[in-house]
Structure formats: structure tokens, C-alpha cells
Design a protein around this motif. Structure first.
Motif, PDB file in Angstrom:
ATOM      1  N   GLY A  88      18.014  13.511   4.805  1.00 52.79           N
ATOM      2  CA  GLY A  88      16.915  14.521   5.046  1.00 52.79           C
ATOM      3  C   GLY A  88      15.385  13.820   5.045  1.00 52.79           C
ATOM      4  O   GLY A  88      15.080  13.075   5.317  1.00 52.79           O
ATOM      5  N   GLU A  89      14.004  14.841   5.378  1.00 49.60           N
ATOM      6  CA  GLU A  89      12.676  14.405   5.283  1.00 49.60           C
ATOM      7  C   GLU A  89      12.246  14.703   3.756  1.00 49.60           C
ATOM      8  O   GLU A  89      12.356  15.847   3.176  1.00 49.60           O
ATOM      9  N   VAL A  90      12.202  13.693   3.728  1.00 44.49           N
ATOM     10  CA  VAL A  90      10.634  13.705   2.525  1.00 44.49           C
ATOM     11  C   VAL A  90       9.817  13.595   2.600  1.00 44.49           C
ATOM     12  O   VAL A  90       8.683  13.058   3.774  1.00 44.49           O
ATOM     13  N   ARG A  91       8.834  14.848   1.626  1.00 45.50           N
ATOM     14  CA  ARG A  91       7.559  14.774   1.696  1.00 45.50           C
ATOM     15  C   ARG A  91       7.207  14.685   0.562  1.00 45.50           C
ATOM     16  O   ARG A  91       7.732  14.767  -0.416  1.00 45.50           O
ATOM     17  N   VAL A  92       6.016  14.144   0.663  1.00 47.61           N
ATOM     18  CA  VAL A  92       5.118  14.129  -0.560  1.00 47.61           C
ATOM     19  C   VAL A  92       3.873  13.836  -0.619  1.00 47.61           C
ATOM     20  O   VAL A  92       3.011  13.996   0.652  1.00 47.61           O
ATOM     21  N   THR A  93       3.058  14.663  -1.480  1.00 47.47           N
ATOM     22  CA  THR A  93       1.246  15.357  -1.221  1.00 47.47           C
ATOM     23  C   THR A  93       0.556  13.762  -1.380  1.00 47.47           C
ATOM     24  O   THR A  93       1.254  12.546  -1.530  1.00 47.47           O
ATOM     25  N   PRO A  94      -0.403  14.156  -0.850  1.00 52.27           N
ATOM     26  CA  PRO A  94      -1.248  12.967  -0.850  1.00 52.27           C
ATOM     27  C   PRO A  94      -1.819  12.508  -2.337  1.00 52.27           C
ATOM     28  O   PRO A  94      -1.548  10.821  -2.262  1.00 52.27           O
ATOM     29  N   GLU A  95      -1.363  13.198  -3.420  1.00 48.02           N
ATOM     30  CA  GLU A  95      -2.034  12.798  -4.797  1.00 48.02           C
ATOM     31  C   GLU A  95      -0.097  11.728  -4.728  1.00 48.02           C
ATOM     32  O   GLU A  95      -0.616  10.592  -5.810  1.00 48.02           O
ATOM     33  N   GLU A  96       0.752  12.228  -4.459  1.00 50.55           N
ATOM     34  CA  GLU A  96       1.884  11.684  -4.756  1.00 50.55           C
ATOM     35  C   GLU A  96       2.014  10.413  -4.159  1.00 50.55           C
ATOM     36  O   GLU A  96       2.822   9.764  -4.623  1.00 50.55           O
ATOM     37  N   ALA A  97       1.420  10.379  -2.900  1.00 48.73           N
ATOM     38  CA  ALA A  97       1.758   9.244  -2.337  1.00 48.73           C
ATOM     39  C   ALA A  97       1.292   7.846  -2.724  1.00 48.73           C
ATOM     40  O   ALA A  97       1.275   6.937  -2.541  1.00 48.73           O
ATOM     41  N   ARG A  98      -0.167   8.358  -3.398  1.00 46.22           N
ATOM     42  CA  ARG A  98      -1.095   7.346  -3.656  1.00 46.22           C
ATOM     43  C   ARG A  98       0.164   6.529  -4.956  1.00 46.22           C
ATOM     44  O   ARG A  98      -0.242   5.209  -5.262  1.00 46.22           O
ATOM     45  N   ARG A  99       0.644   7.053  -6.171  1.00 43.64           N
ATOM     46  CA  ARG A  99       1.328   6.829  -6.874  1.00 43.64           C
ATOM     47  C   ARG A  99       2.170   6.545  -6.715  1.00 43.64           C
ATOM     48  O   ARG A  99       3.351   6.340  -7.853  1.00 43.64           O
ATOM     49  N   PHE A 100       3.034   6.952  -5.231  1.00 47.57           N
ATOM     50  CA  PHE A 100       4.993   6.942  -4.621  1.00 47.57           C
ATOM     51  C   PHE A 100       5.246   5.216  -5.012  1.00 47.57           C
ATOM     52  O   PHE A 100       4.610   4.466  -4.663  1.00 47.57           O
TER      53      PHE A 100
ATOM     54  N   ASP B 126       0.741  -1.248  -0.088  1.00 48.86           N
ATOM     55  CA  ASP B 126      -0.066   0.055  -0.172  1.00 48.86           C
ATOM     56  C   ASP B 126       0.866   1.087  -0.164  1.00 48.86           C
ATOM     57  O   ASP B 126       2.225   0.859   0.159  1.00 48.86           O
ATOM     58  N   ALA B 127       0.310   2.151  -0.359  1.00 46.31           N
ATOM     59  CA  ALA B 127       1.313   3.868  -0.646  1.00 46.31           C
ATOM     60  C   ALA B 127       1.463   3.977   0.525  1.00 46.31           C
ATOM     61  O   ALA B 127       2.772   4.318   0.900  1.00 46.31           O
ATOM     62  N   ALA B 128       0.908   3.646   1.943  1.00 43.79           N
ATOM     63  CA  ALA B 128       1.827   3.991   3.774  1.00 43.79           C
ATOM     64  C   ALA B 128       3.364   3.573   3.564  1.00 43.79           C
ATOM     65  O   ALA B 128       3.564   4.330   3.964  1.00 43.79           O
ATOM     66  N   TYR B 129       2.961   2.324   3.147  1.00 38.13           N
ATOM     67  CA  TYR B 129       3.883   1.262   3.193  1.00 38.13           C
ATOM     68  C   TYR B 129       5.101   2.028   2.536  1.00 38.13           C
ATOM     69  O   TYR B 129       6.474   2.721   3.246  1.00 38.13           O
ATOM     70  N   ARG B 130       4.572   1.870   1.690  1.00 39.92           N
ATOM     71  CA  ARG B 130       5.929   2.507   0.048  1.00 39.92           C
ATOM     72  C   ARG B 130       6.452   4.219   1.065  1.00 39.92           C
ATOM     73  O   ARG B 130       7.995   4.170   0.820  1.00 39.92           O
ATOM     74  N   VAL B 131       5.718   4.694   1.324  1.00 37.95           N
ATOM     75  CA  VAL B 131       5.986   6.422   1.615  1.00 37.95           C
ATOM     76  C   VAL B 131       7.117   5.780   3.096  1.00 37.95           C
ATOM     77  O   VAL B 131       8.039   6.830   2.651  1.00 37.95           O
ATOM     78  N   ALA B 132       6.320   5.176   4.226  1.00 40.48           N
ATOM     79  CA  ALA B 132       7.070   5.383   4.320  1.00 40.48           C
ATOM     80  C   ALA B 132       8.500   4.731   5.044  1.00 40.48           C
ATOM     81  O   ALA B 132       9.784   5.024   5.661  1.00 40.48           O
ATOM     82  N   ALA B 133       8.649   3.608   3.976  1.00 39.22           N
ATOM     83  CA  ALA B 133       9.964   3.038   3.571  1.00 39.22           C
ATOM     84  C   ALA B 133      10.907   3.415   3.431  1.00 39.22           C
ATOM     85  O   ALA B 133      12.148   4.167   3.683  1.00 39.22           O
ATOM     86  N   TRP B 134      10.249   4.467   2.142  1.00 36.26           N
ATOM     87  CA  TRP B 134      11.295   5.380   1.365  1.00 36.26           C
ATOM     88  C   TRP B 134      11.789   7.028   2.365  1.00 36.26           C
ATOM     89  O   TRP B 134      12.775   6.989   2.349  1.00 36.26           O
ATOM     90  N   GLN B 135      10.774   7.189   3.134  1.00 35.70           N
ATOM     91  CA  GLN B 135      11.393   8.252   4.345  1.00 35.70           C
ATOM     92  C   GLN B 135      11.999   8.244   5.288  1.00 35.70           C
ATOM     93  O   GLN B 135      13.138   8.545   5.796  1.00 35.70           O
ATOM     94  N   GLU B 136      12.307   6.401   5.463  1.00 38.16           N
ATOM     95  CA  GLU B 136      13.646   6.231   6.978  1.00 38.16           C
ATOM     96  C   GLU B 136      14.231   5.891   5.522  1.00 38.16           C
ATOM     97  O   GLU B 136      15.153   6.084   6.246  1.00 38.16           O
TER      98      GLU B 136
ATOM     99  N   GLU C 215      15.979   8.203   5.153  1.00 39.46           N
ATOM    100  CA  GLU C 215      16.773   9.719   6.513  1.00 39.46           C
ATOM    101  C   GLU C 215      18.221  10.264   6.805  1.00 39.46           C
ATOM    102  O   GLU C 215      18.002  11.282   7.455  1.00 39.46           O
ATOM    103  N   THR C 216      19.261   9.528   6.694  1.00 39.21           N
ATOM    104  CA  THR C 216      20.143  10.500   6.463  1.00 39.21           C
ATOM    105  C   THR C 216      20.474  11.555   5.748  1.00 39.21           C
ATOM    106  O   THR C 216      21.506  12.770   5.874  1.00 39.21           O
TER     107      THR C 216
ATOM    108  N   ASP D 177      15.231  -1.044  11.911  1.00 40.05           N
ATOM    109  CA  ASP D 177      16.662  -0.968  11.026  1.00 40.05           C
ATOM    110  C   ASP D 177      16.491  -0.733  10.017  1.00 40.05           C
ATOM    111  O   ASP D 177      17.358  -0.782   9.106  1.00 40.05           O
ATOM    112  N   ALA D 178      15.073  -0.166   9.205  1.00 43.67           N
ATOM    113  CA  ALA D 178      15.312  -0.266   7.653  1.00 43.67           C
ATOM    114  C   ALA D 178      15.894   0.903   7.369  1.00 43.67           C
ATOM    115  O   ALA D 178      16.202   0.622   6.612  1.00 43.67           O
ATOM    116  N   GLY D 179      15.996   1.878   8.343  1.00 42.40           N
ATOM    117  CA  GLY D 179      17.076   3.035   7.832  1.00 42.40           C
ATOM    118  C   GLY D 179      18.327   2.447   8.591  1.00 42.40           C
ATOM    119  O   GLY D 179      19.102   3.440   7.775  1.00 42.40           O
ATOM    120  N   ALA D 180      18.826   1.949   9.301  1.00 47.72           N
ATOM    121  CA  ALA D 180      19.544   1.797   9.783  1.00 47.72           C
ATOM    122  C   ALA D 180      20.596   1.431   8.836  1.00 47.72           C
ATOM    123  O   ALA D 180      21.911   1.587   9.377  1.00 47.72           O
TER     124      ALA D 180
END
Length: 333
Positions: A27-39, A11-21, A24-25, A321-324
Motif C-alpha cells: 500500500g501507500e506509506v504516509r508520514v508527517t514531516p515530523e515523522e519523516a525527520r526521525r523515521f 537523510d530523511a528523504a532517502y529513508r522515507v522514499a526507500a521505505w515507500q518503495e 509499495e506492494t 528496482d528497490a521495490g521490484a
């Protein structure tokens, strides 16, 4: 050793959360709700002695690195990014940047930044700042610069990064270290304001330690992976192995932690929900599903089945540890 991270299914929430983590080294990843759906994103990284090289593809997102992130403790690194598709723009420090196909950008982690990238594919050569500056002097004059596609810097370094990505998987640790040292010399030759100095790579002990860690990562599925196997492969005594890996901790604990962390990711990704637990256990070196369940419960406080149920329900899932892993790469280069 090559590390691939694909965020295409689930799902989109998982993909975005994983990318953000994972980012993380940087910087901070930011996506709009529309971008999150197709990320989606697909990245592949490889360690070559003292440097890291990779190729990244992602749909639209922004990356912000504020003062707090830029100045946090840790080793500073310099990114040489070659752009193969898509577009982007932003600012690094006080310099405005526009990314076009064929261009090469240079940025360091200790500079503030704000980038906007859209359907981008780029290559990356990541170099410890201290090693780079040992060969070429201060990196600040090129920090935040973008070299146009027709410049020698963009053409030479871009071609070199692609060549590094195409190196065979069968490279020995010594040959991989040679490729990394050659990269440092080439960068110094391209960007030094004076005659570049010969850059020495990491010491042999450090290279052996990295090779051991790569070996562990590549052989997690082998249930016989232990200190004895590692000693035989590298021709080490057990006391020397433990001396080389003392900063990481007990070798058996390191192997166990990596196995469980990777298994957690497999289960948390919804695309893996139909894989039998026995298969996941075997994939990460556990001979019996029962011992896998027990170790998993002890490590995370819940069972593999409970994690799978949460993944199926769409509940928010932390990514231990996804980002670790990526942080370790940066700090151990």
C-alpha cells in the motif's frame, strides 16, 4: 537466503522514499514531516519454499491500501503478523483492528486497509492465498481479524514464526521447502473450520528455480558467477538451466542487472559515499572499475560518480528496482 534492508543512515528523504518503495506492494506509506525527520526501519526477510517470513521494525507511519491497489492484478497473499513491540490500529475491509504486543493479525492484500503504526516491531508470515485456501478453505472469515495475545492462535502461530526466523542459514532448498509446507499445514490446522486438507508445496521444478535465484543473489560478489558455475552447483545441464529460468531471461543478463541495481543502492545511500568505487565494483563481482563504470552508465544513463555527487548534494534520487525485488518475492512464492 535472507534479505536485510536497513534504513537507518542517510537523510530523511532517502529513508522515507526507500521505505515507500519497498512497501509499495502492501500500500501507500504516509508520514508527517515530523515523522519523516526521525523515521528509521530495519527489516529482514527469508524465503522458505512457498512462504516468506520476516521481522520488521519501524518508527511511526501510516499504510493505506485503496480499492485500486487492493484489486490490481497479481497473486493474492495473506499476512500473519505477530506484534512484539509498539502499538497500532486501523481497519481492514470492514473490520476494526487494534494491535497489541503478543497479538496476531490476519490480512490479505486484496482487501482495502488503513493502518497506523507507532514504533512497531512485528513478525510476518506471508503465504500465497491459493495455497492457504487449498488447505483450509476460504480465508475471508479471518481476514481483518486480530487474535488476542492469550489465544491459542496467537500463541501457536507467533511461536512458529519466531522458530522459522531462527532456522539456520545452512538449510538446503529441500529443507527450506519442508519448513514452508509445514507452515501451511499448521495454518490450516489453526484456522480451518473443518478438518484441514494436506497442502502440497510447489512442484520440484519451481523449487529448483527459486533455489537458483537465491544462489545468484547470495553470490553476486563472486566474479566467476555465471551459468557454468550454477550448473555445476546444482548438477544441471546448461539447457535445463535455461529452461528453468526462461521466464526471467538470459542468466548472464539477470546477474548483471542484479549487480548493477545493488551497486546503485550502495552508492545512493549517503552512508556509502566514502567507500571507494573500486571496492563497490568488487563487492558486486566486477573485476575492474572501468568495466563497472561502463556497465553502470549503459544501465542508468549516468556514471557512478555522478550518482555519488547527487547523493552528496541531497538531490532526489530514484531507486531503480528497490521495490521490484520485494515484488518479485511476492509474485514468485
Amino acid at each position: 537466503m535472507r534479505q536485510s534492508i536497513r534504513l537507518i543512515d542517510g537523510d530523511a528523504a532517502y529513508r522515507v522514499a526507500a521505505w515507500q518503495e519497498l512497501m509499495e506492494t502492501s500500500g501507500e506509506v504516509r508520514v508527517t514531516p515530523e515523522e519523516a525527520r526521525r523515521f528509521t526501519s530495519d527489516s529482514s526477510w527469508r524465503l522458505l519454499g512457498p512462504v516468506m517470513v520476516g521481522r520488521i521494525t519501524a518508527t511511526a507511519f501510516s499504510l493505506v491500501r485503496n480499492e485500486e491497489v487492493a484489486k490490481r492484478p497479481g497473486l493474492d497473499h495473506v499476512f500473519f503478523n505477530g506484534y512484539e513491540a509498539g502499538r497500532g490500529m486501523g481497519v481492514c475491509g470492514r473490520r476494526q483492528m487494534t494491535f497489541e504486543v503478543g497479538s496476531l493479525s490476519v490480512t490479505k492484500l486484496s482487501s482495502t486497509a488503513n493502518y497506523r503504526l507507532e514504533d512497531i516491531t512485528f513478525t510476518a508470515l506471508v503465504v500465497p492465498r491459493r495455497l492457504l485456501e487449498a488447505g483450509m478453505g476460504p480465508v475471508d472469515p479471518i481476514d481483518g481479524r486480530v487474535f488476542k495475545p492469550d489465544t491459542p492462535e496467537a500463541m501457536i502461530i507467533g511461536a512458529h514464526i519466531r522458530a522459522l526466523l531462527d532456522l539456520p542459514e545452512t538449510l538446503t532448498p529441500a529443507k527450506a521447502a519442508l519448513a514452508g509446507r509445514a507452515s501451511l499445514l499448521l495454518l490450516a490446522a489453526c484456522f480451518s473450520r473443518s478438518a484441514p486438507q494436506l497442502v502440497s508445496g510447489a512442484d520440484p521444478e519451481a523449487e529448483t528455480t527459486k533455489a537458483i535465484r537465491r544462489f545468484i543473489d547470495d553470490h553476486l560478489a563472486d566474479p566467476d558467477l555465471d551459468a557454468a558455475l550454477i550448473c555445476r552447483h546444482f548438477g544441471l545441464s546448461r539447457s535445463r538451466l535455461y529452461r528453468l529460468t526462461s521466464a526471467t531471461g538470459d542468466v548472464a543478463r539477470v546477474i548483471r542487472r542484479l549487480r548493477l541495481t545493488r551497486a546503485h543502492r550502495e552508492i545512493a545511500a549517503r552512508r556509502k559515499t566514502d567507500v571507494p568505487m573500486t571496492e563497490i565494483a568488487a563487492r558486486f563481482g566486477f573485476r575492474q572499475e572501468r568495466s563497472f563504470r561502463r556497465a553502470f552508465q549503459q544501465a542508468f544513463g549516468y556514471s557512478p560518480a555522478e550518482l555519488r555527487a547527487r547523493a552528496r548534494s541531497g538531490a532526489s534520487i530514484s531507486l531503480p528496482d528497490a521495490g521490484a525485488v520485494v515484488d518479485d518475492w511476492f509474485n514468485e512464492l
